[in-house]
Motif scaffolding. Structure first.
Motif, PDB file in Angstrom:
ATOM      1  N   MET A  82     -12.836 -12.659 -61.080  1.00 49.56           N
ATOM      2  CA  MET A  82     -13.247 -13.925 -60.478  1.00 49.56           C
ATOM      3  C   MET A  82     -12.060 -14.660 -59.871  1.00 49.56           C
ATOM      4  O   MET A  82     -12.144 -15.184 -58.754  1.00 49.56           O
ATOM      5  N   VAL A  83     -10.947 -14.700 -60.582  1.00 53.69           N
ATOM      6  CA  VAL A  83      -9.755 -15.381 -60.068  1.00 53.69           C
ATOM      7  C   VAL A  83      -9.201 -14.633 -58.854  1.00 53.69           C
ATOM      8  O   VAL A  83      -8.820 -15.257 -57.852  1.00 53.69           O
ATOM      9  N   GLY A  84      -9.170 -13.307 -58.913  1.00 49.58           N
ATOM     10  CA  GLY A  84      -8.679 -12.510 -57.790  1.00 49.58           C
ATOM     11  C   GLY A  84      -9.502 -12.737 -56.538  1.00 49.58           C
ATOM     12  O   GLY A  84      -8.960 -12.996 -55.457  1.00 49.58           O
ATOM     13  N   ILE A  85     -10.813 -12.653 -56.674  1.00 56.66           N
ATOM     14  CA  ILE A  85     -11.695 -12.854 -55.519  1.00 56.66           C
ATOM     15  C   ILE A  85     -11.612 -14.297 -55.024  1.00 56.66           C
ATOM     16  O   ILE A  85     -11.636 -14.552 -53.823  1.00 56.66           O
ATOM     17  N   GLY A  86     -11.480 -15.243 -55.950  1.00 55.89           N
ATOM     18  CA  GLY A  86     -11.378 -16.646 -55.562  1.00 55.89           C
ATOM     19  C   GLY A  86     -10.103 -16.960 -54.786  1.00 55.89           C
ATOM     20  O   GLY A  86     -10.079 -17.890 -53.984  1.00 55.89           O
ATOM     21  N   ASN A  87      -9.041 -16.203 -55.036  1.00 55.91           N
ATOM     22  CA  ASN A  87      -7.762 -16.470 -54.380  1.00 55.91           C
ATOM     23  C   ASN A  87      -7.474 -15.546 -53.203  1.00 55.91           C
ATOM     24  O   ASN A  87      -6.562 -15.818 -52.416  1.00 55.91           O
ATOM     25  N   LEU A  88      -8.191 -14.450 -53.122  1.00 53.21           N
ATOM     26  CA  LEU A  88      -8.063 -13.496 -52.018  1.00 53.21           C
ATOM     27  C   LEU A  88      -9.449 -13.342 -51.411  1.00 53.21           C
ATOM     28  O   LEU A  88     -10.387 -13.999 -51.842  1.00 53.21           O
ATOM     29  N   SER A  89      -9.609 -12.468 -50.481  1.00 54.75           N
ATOM     30  CA  SER A  89     -10.959 -12.149 -50.019  1.00 54.75           C
ATOM     31  C   SER A  89     -11.541 -11.097 -50.958  1.00 54.75           C
ATOM     32  O   SER A  89     -10.796 -10.392 -51.652  1.00 54.75           O
ATOM     33  N   PRO A  90     -12.876 -10.960 -51.013  1.00 53.97           N
ATOM     34  CA  PRO A  90     -13.449  -9.906 -51.857  1.00 53.97           C
ATOM     35  C   PRO A  90     -12.897  -8.516 -51.525  1.00 53.97           C
ATOM     36  O   PRO A  90     -12.596  -7.738 -52.433  1.00 53.97           O
ATOM     37  N   THR A  91     -12.714  -8.214 -50.250  1.00 48.66           N
ATOM     38  CA  THR A  91     -12.238  -6.886 -49.866  1.00 48.66           C
ATOM     39  C   THR A  91     -10.826  -6.629 -50.372  1.00 48.66           C
ATOM     40  O   THR A  91     -10.551  -5.572 -50.939  1.00 48.66           O
TER      41      THR A  91
END
Length: 143
Positions: A82-91
């Motif tokens: 969740m934190v990764g996707i929130g700070n980057l794009s999903p891809t």
């Protein structure tokens, strides 16, 4: 073939779930959404166990206690995705996650960790990981 299909389904579900959990977290909070997601998974897991299970839950005391930490890793996975996707794009986030998964899986295979069969890690696997990392870097570059 069944393993391939299930792996494709798992990858797709993980990507969709990561984005859905992130959006839920934006609405209600990171830890609140994690509690909801993990709680829902717990209830559904109990139902699946009662309906489909054919193992012996009482045998849990006979397995290596280290393996009990899978639930802890579930918490870590959900929050960090969740934190990764929130700070980057999903891809980009999922690409980095996949590379990390492959690298750690290769280490597990190469050393036969956690009861896995030992499988050699040849230079071609390093090349493949390098190409994947290069792909993420290229994808992340702004045009």
């Amino acid at each position: 073939m069944f393993g391939i299909l299930m792996s494709i389904l798992a990858g797709a579900a993980m990507s969709i779930q990561g984005v859905m959990n992130t959006r839920l977290g934006e609405g209600i909070g990171l830890y609140e959404s994690n509690a909801f997601v993990q709680g829902t998974a717990f209830v559904l897991s109990l139902i699946a166990m009662w309906v489909l299970g054919n193992g012996d839950f009482k045998a849990i005391t006979q397995v290596n206690k280290l393996y009990w930490l899978g639930g802890v890793l579930g918490l870590i996975i959900t929050i960090t995705v969740m934190v990764g996707i929130g700070n980057l794009s999903p891809t980009v986030a999922i690409s980095i996650i996949l590379i990390s998964q492959l690298l750690v899986a290769a280490i597990i295979d190469a050393f036969g960790l956690l009861g896995a069969e030992k499988i050699a890690f040849h230079w071609t696997k390093f090349l493949g990981l390098g190409l994947m990392i290069g792909g993420v870097v290229l994808f992340k570059l702004k045009s």
